[in-house]
Design an enzyme around this catalytic site. Structure first.
Site, PDB file in Angstrom:
ATOM      1  N   ARG A 195    -131.951  46.595   7.999  1.00 23.70           N
ATOM      2  CA  ARG A 195    -131.262  47.783   7.484  1.00 23.70           C
ATOM      3  C   ARG A 195    -131.084  47.681   5.963  1.00 23.70           C
ATOM      4  O   ARG A 195    -131.165  46.583   5.398  1.00 23.70           O
ATOM      5  CB  ARG A 195    -129.905  47.920   8.168  1.00 23.70           C
ATOM      6  CG  ARG A 195    -129.008  46.778   7.823  1.00 23.70           C
ATOM      7  CD  ARG A 195    -127.667  46.846   8.494  1.00 23.70           C
ATOM      8  NE  ARG A 195    -126.896  45.676   8.078  1.00 23.70           N
ATOM      9  CZ  ARG A 195    -125.639  45.467   8.393  1.00 23.70           C
ATOM     10  NH1 ARG A 195    -125.011  46.329   9.170  1.00 23.70           N
ATOM     11  NH2 ARG A 195    -125.006  44.404   7.980  1.00 23.70           N
ATOM     12  N   SER A 295    -132.040  29.526  22.180  1.00 21.16           N
ATOM     13  CA  SER A 295    -131.287  28.355  21.741  1.00 21.16           C
ATOM     14  C   SER A 295    -132.144  27.442  20.886  1.00 21.16           C
ATOM     15  O   SER A 295    -133.348  27.315  21.100  1.00 21.16           O
ATOM     16  CB  SER A 295    -130.762  27.561  22.936  1.00 21.16           C
ATOM     17  OG  SER A 295    -130.128  26.383  22.448  1.00 21.16           O
ATOM     18  N   LYS A 350    -127.436  31.507  28.980  1.00 25.31           N
ATOM     19  CA  LYS A 350    -127.270  31.072  27.576  1.00 25.31           C
ATOM     20  C   LYS A 350    -125.796  30.780  27.303  1.00 25.31           C
ATOM     21  O   LYS A 350    -125.457  29.814  26.629  1.00 25.31           O
ATOM     22  CB  LYS A 350    -127.807  32.139  26.611  1.00 25.31           C
ATOM     23  CG  LYS A 350    -127.581  31.802  25.141  1.00 25.31           C
ATOM     24  CD  LYS A 350    -128.350  30.571  24.714  1.00 25.31           C
ATOM     25  CE  LYS A 350    -127.875  29.769  23.538  1.00 25.31           C
ATOM     26  NZ  LYS A 350    -127.278  30.333  22.407  1.00 25.31           N
ATOM     27  N   HIS A 353    -125.106  27.553  28.855  1.00 27.68           N
ATOM     28  CA  HIS A 353    -125.691  26.526  27.969  1.00 27.68           C
ATOM     29  C   HIS A 353    -124.696  26.189  26.856  1.00 27.68           C
ATOM     30  O   HIS A 353    -124.433  25.027  26.556  1.00 27.68           O
ATOM     31  CB  HIS A 353    -127.004  27.056  27.383  1.00 27.68           C
ATOM     32  CG  HIS A 353    -127.522  26.291  26.202  1.00 27.68           C
ATOM     33  ND1 HIS A 353    -126.970  26.402  24.943  1.00 27.68           N
ATOM     34  CD2 HIS A 353    -128.532  25.393  26.082  1.00 27.68           C
ATOM     35  CE1 HIS A 353    -127.612  25.610  24.107  1.00 27.68           C
ATOM     36  NE2 HIS A 353    -128.582  24.982  24.777  1.00 27.68           N
ATOM     37  N   ASN A 354    -124.130  27.226  26.245  1.00 32.11           N
ATOM     38  CA  ASN A 354    -123.193  26.985  25.153  1.00 32.11           C
ATOM     39  C   ASN A 354    -121.932  26.297  25.648  1.00 32.11           C
ATOM     40  O   ASN A 354    -121.361  25.468  24.949  1.00 32.11           O
ATOM     41  CB  ASN A 354    -122.852  28.303  24.449  1.00 32.11           C
ATOM     42  CG  ASN A 354    -123.977  28.749  23.533  1.00 32.11           C
ATOM     43  OD1 ASN A 354    -125.120  28.340  23.715  1.00 32.11           O
ATOM     44  ND2 ASN A 354    -123.677  29.581  22.567  1.00 32.11           N
ATOM     45  N   GLU A 357    -122.792  22.830  25.967  1.00 30.81           N
ATOM     46  CA  GLU A 357    -122.885  22.355  24.569  1.00 30.81           C
ATOM     47  C   GLU A 357    -121.484  22.014  24.016  1.00 30.81           C
ATOM     48  O   GLU A 357    -121.297  20.965  23.392  1.00 30.81           O
ATOM     49  CB  GLU A 357    -123.541  23.470  23.754  1.00 30.81           C
ATOM     50  CG  GLU A 357    -123.570  23.313  22.254  1.00 30.81           C
ATOM     51  CD  GLU A 357    -124.096  24.601  21.576  1.00 30.81           C
ATOM     52  OE1 GLU A 357    -125.235  25.004  21.867  1.00 30.81           O
ATOM     53  OE2 GLU A 357    -123.352  25.197  20.773  1.00 30.81           O
TER      54      GLU A 357
HETATM   55  C1  6PG Z   1    -127.834  27.430  20.309  1.00 26.36           C
HETATM   56  C2  6PG Z   1    -126.411  27.445  19.845  1.00 26.36           C
HETATM   57  C3  6PG Z   1    -126.171  28.673  19.033  1.00 26.36           C
HETATM   58  C4  6PG Z   1    -124.909  28.612  18.201  1.00 26.36           C
HETATM   59  C5  6PG Z   1    -123.650  28.616  18.999  1.00 26.36           C
HETATM   60  C6  6PG Z   1    -122.507  28.076  18.210  1.00 26.36           C
HETATM   61  O1  6PG Z   1    -128.024  27.301  21.504  1.00 26.36           O
HETATM   62  O2  6PG Z   1    -128.716  27.485  19.460  1.00 26.36           O
HETATM   63  O3  6PG Z   1    -125.560  27.431  20.930  1.00 26.36           O
HETATM   64  O4  6PG Z   1    -126.262  29.762  19.890  1.00 26.36           O
HETATM   65  O5  6PG Z   1    -124.958  27.488  17.427  1.00 26.36           O
HETATM   66  O6  6PG Z   1    -123.380  29.946  19.314  1.00 26.36           O
HETATM   67  O7  6PG Z   1    -121.403  28.503  18.829  1.00 26.36           O
HETATM   68  P1  6PG Z   1    -119.959  28.270  18.263  1.00 26.36           P
HETATM   69  O8  6PG Z   1    -119.925  28.840  16.880  1.00 26.36           O
HETATM   70  O9  6PG Z   1    -119.099  29.028  19.215  1.00 26.36           O
HETATM   71  O10 6PG Z   1    -119.738  26.804  18.253  1.00 26.36           O
END
Ligand code: 6PG
Length: 628
Positions: A195, A295, A350, A353-354, A357
């Site tokens: 944009r 990711s 996803k 996954h987070n 993480e």
């Molecule tokens: C990924 C990460 C990515 C991002 C997270 C960070 O898989 O590449 O998870 O998506 O780094 O969203 O999340 P926070 O800011 O909530 O820690």
């Protein structure tokens, strides 16, 4: 643009059939191979290694010319057309502005090598010399050297002839830009849109095209309608804009510009319920909307991310080749990209996954905290210990970056010591905890990790509390091998909870997620890739309940005492280790056949007449007691 004829010429072996088929697929045009128009006597001659004369070719060229003139929906034709006079015959009566020539050429040695690799074709290599002798350099059309991959040649054709491009990327922040560069490096012809915001986002796409050599053939746009018009149909548009309102804005602006069958993909960290809402809206306009979990951070986007797609299988089939091409590859060379399931399945996994993480990061922070502050090691020594762990079965991306962070200096100080402990988050961890609560999934570790970030974020309050209190001081005595094993087991519990969470969602939403395939996608490219994930892939293929796999059962049994000793020792620390402690509680809780929760049920019935089931009545009948 729907009745154009593209003739790909070149000697036998120059790759004109491959390029012609790629171009035809890209334009959604029919493809024809001129070899199929030869009469049998020409084929016999060529098979015997006898070159064709002009007279032999006359009838063949006539038939081809008639065929070209009959086409109403465009055509891509692969034809040797070695001489200018042959090309003139093919062009007879065909409108000049609808006929496009693409000539492939290369050194004879290269073509000979390619022909030697080709099987099942009537043309013997001996005819090559005569083909090269007959070939006349064309005076019109696009001349393309064949010393490139077919994908690169296609991209060159698309960009030189200003044909519609293959993929559109909207939103060129770091992730969008790196994904665009990744697509371009794999030979895709791109349209890029960002944009226009005066003063802050001006000519972003154009600047990207000028800055990165791999993007030099991409088309840059600030106008959404022009961007959409530049794309081949069905259009494939990957949105890389911030999750939330920004996705809705672009999505709503795109709807009137698109046509039935076009595919929009949202590659951001969107909430899976938003994705499902957008999918329903897209369906009303006969459009497809895929929720694409990506990711791997910035470097994953550039070099190969893990990609988790959710939505319609027919739509995924349209975009699979592109997404699988840019994705990371697993140990067997297979793409770490797949359709996880329908609806919001891609964005759901996803989010999970987070969540995994979050707990993996918190566990590493706890391990570092124990080693540094309870056991007294310096960051360099902690890095050394963790390096040994990585070399002994605990390798993971997050461990790897932790070691690098611990070793990083700023002058003579550790950079880490200059970084504020006010932990932040962008929402996916909270969403995971909320979704787990709604599903009744015990996601204790990732929720503890999330709450640990909240505690960390309240830095000012912690400092006031630290001045007001001194926790009882004890020396923590803990063997670092016990800590290693506790960490290892806690990671298994975290992964068990994560996969169980996904399984419960899949049941609730009828998604049929293949957990082992999902673990495979997570073996590379993504943030939680690890040696453990490779084992999880194997175990999950036998047992969807990870901890019930016989091999893992042995591992858990062996590691359990270390987790107990670790948690026990850490209870004397003045610091908080919620994830390690939660791992033990979760493990103990999950193996307790008769828990104290019968008291909860009795209490609920006591004050609220909420009823309870009895262990001596398997019918599930509900009972109430008059307690007072
Ligand atoms: C990924 C990460 C990515 C991002 C997270 C960070 O898989 O590449 O998870 O998506 O780094 O969203 O999340 P926070 O800011 O909530 O820690």
């Amino acid at each position: 643009m729907n009745n154009h004829v593209y003739i790909i010429t070149g000697v036998s072996g120059s790759g004109k059939t491959t390029i012609g088929q790629l171009l035809a697929a890209h334009l959604a045009y029919p493809f024809a191979d001129a070899d199929a128009f030869h009469p049998p006597e020409n084929i016999s001659k060529m098979s015997a290694g006898i070159p064709l004369t002009d007279a032999d070719r006359a009838g063949w060229l006539l038939a081809l010319n008639q065929y070209i003139r009959q086409q109403k929906n465009g055509l891509v034709l692969a034809c040797s057309a070695l001489k200018q006079s042959y090309r003139n015959q093919l062009a007879q009566g065909v409108a000049e502005d609808s006929l496009h020539w693409i000539h492939l050429y290369g050194e004879m040695d290269l073509v000979r090598r390619r022909m030697a690799e080709r099987k099942g074709h009537f043309m013997p290599e001996s005819l090559l010399v005569s083909q090269f002798d007959t070939w006349e350099k064309p005076d019109a059309g696009l001349l393309i050297p064949i010393l490139q991959t077919p994908e690169e040649i296609l991209r060159q054709i698309i960009s030189t002839m200003a044909l519609p491009t293959q993929w559109g990327l909207a939103g060129l922040g770091v992730m969008g830009l790196n994904l665009a560069r990744n697509f371009a490096r794999r030979g895709f012809a791109l349209s890029l849109y960002n944009r226009h915001v005066s003063g802050t986002e001006e000519k972003v796409a154009e600047k990207a095209v000028n800055q990165y050599p791999e993007l030099k053939e991409a088309q840059a746009f600030e106008s959404l309608p022009d961007f959409v018009q530049s794309l081949a149909r069905p259009r494939k548009i990957l949105l890389m804009v911030n999750a939330g309102a920004a996705v809705d804005q672009v999505f709503e602006a795109l709807i009137p510009l698109l046509e039935p069958g076009d595919v929009i993909m949202d590659g951001g960290n969107s909430h899976y319920e938003d994705t499902q809402r957008r999918q329903a809206e897209a369906a009303k306009h006969d459009l497809f909307f895929l929720g694409v979990g990506v990711s791997g951070g910035e470097s994953g986007a550039l070099n190969g991310p893990a990609i988790m797609c959710g939505g319609d299988a027919q739509a995924y089939a349209q975009v699979a080749a592109g997404l699988e091409s840019i994705a990371a590859k697993d140990a067997g060379g297979q793409a770490c990209a797949a359709l996880i399931g329908p609806g919001g399945a891609g964005h759901f996994v996803k989010m999970a996954h987070n969540g995994i993480e979050y707990a993996e990061m918190q566990l590493l922070a706890e391990v570092y905290g124990v080693l540094r502050w309870d056991l007294g090691y310096t960051p360099d020594e902690v890095a050394e210990i963790l390096t040994q762990w990585a070399e002994n079965g605990l390798q993971s991306y997050l461990l790897e970056i932790t070691i690098a962070i611990l070793q990083r200096r700023e002058g003579s100080d550790w950079l880490l010591d200059k970084i504020s402990d006010k932990a932040a988050h962008k929402g996916t961890g909270s969403w995971a905890s909320i979704a787990a609560s709604e599903l009744g999934a015990p996601l204790t570790m990732m929720t503890e990790a999330l709450f640990a970030r909240f505690v960390a974020a309240l830095r000012d309050h912690r400092q006031v509390m630290a001045a007001a209190y001194t926790a009882p001081q004890h020396k923590v005595t803990l063997d670092k091998d016990d800590l290693k094993q506790a960490y290892q087991l806690a990671r298994w519990v975290n992964h068990q909870q994560g996969f169980q969470f996904i399984q419960m969602a899949a049941k609730q939403y009828q998604w049929q997620v293949n957990l082992s395939e999902l673990a495979r996608i997570w073996t590379n490219g993504c943030i939680i890739r690890s040696e453990l994930m490779q084992l999880a892939q194997e175990y999950l293929s036998d047992s969807p309940d990870l901890l019930l796999h016989p091999d893992l059962k042995n591992t858990v049994t062996a590691l359990w005492p270390s987790l107990q000793r670790t948690v026990s020792a850490l209870s004397f620390s003045s610091r908080a280790y919620p994830c390690l402690m939660s791992a033990l509680a979760a493990l103990n809780g999950s193996v307790t056949a008769h828990s104290a929760a019968h008291l909860i049920q009795a209490q609920r019935d006591y004050f609220g007449a909420h009823l309870y089931e009895r262990v001596d009545d398997p019918s599930g009948k509900k009972y109430h007691t008059h307690w007072e």
